[in-house]
Design an enzyme around this catalytic site. Sequence first.
Site, mmCIF file in Angstrom:
data_model
loop_
_atom_site.group_PDB
_atom_site.id
_atom_site.type_symbol
_atom_site.label_atom_id
_atom_site.label_comp_id
_atom_site.label_asym_id
_atom_site.label_seq_id
_atom_site.Cartn_x
_atom_site.Cartn_y
_atom_site.Cartn_z
ATOM 1 N N HIS A 157 0.645 -1.168 -0.047
ATOM 2 C CA HIS A 157 -0.050 0.084 -0.012
ATOM 3 C C HIS A 157 0.913 1.258 -0.218
ATOM 4 C CE1 HIS A 157 0.675 0.793 4.317
ATOM 5 N NE2 HIS A 157 0.520 -0.425 4.397
ATOM 6 N N CYS A 176 2.967 -4.816 6.994
ATOM 7 C CA CYS A 176 2.726 -4.597 5.605
ATOM 8 C C CYS A 176 3.954 -3.973 4.673
ATOM 9 C CB CYS A 176 1.538 -3.746 5.423
ATOM 10 S SG CYS A 176 -0.111 -4.424 5.898
#
Length: 199
Positions: A157, A176
């Site tokens: 992301h 992440c």
Amino acid sequence: NRIKQIIVNMERWRWLPSDLGARHVLVNTAGFELFLVDGGRVVDRRRVIVGKPFHETPMFSDRIGYAEFNPTWTVSADIAKAELLPKLPEDPSYLERNDYVLYSGWGEGAPQIDPYSVDWNGIAGKFPFRIVQQPGAKNALGVVKFMFPNKFNIYLHDTPTRQLFAKTGRAFSHGCIRVNKPLEFAEKLLRLDQNMSRA
């Protein structure tokens, strides 16, 4: 030290499939880099931010299913308790100022509630509320996330803290993978996908 490094890397490699496919995205967590490979050739390379020492990005392989633009972010109960809860007894307005919406629970129909109505000092055990950050400039996921459903709940992301890409060591996330210039990356990835669809 070099032998130990080779052993560690061999163990990491063991967790990956023997064939990643003609087109794949490879993240070198130790080198803080991402490679987009097409037909054995690197067609895109960019900096990434990966997990902190106590939130290391796991080694695994999965398929990217789709990209979501202007995503919301549902804060995990662990992050909410460790990072947001300490701020809230003194400043319940922190949630609204940072575009978070508070829900009474984790169920789909849980109603939205006012942060000022909660006894934040009285929370013990599991964090009972669901906190969702709305799309926008403050959103922790930035403007796009790339989804590949996996048991680790890890994905690629964007990030609003883009200044961190200038650092040499880029282990700042909860696991992440934050991608530098993700819209550029999305364009390249989607263009390759369209080319394959036409072939």
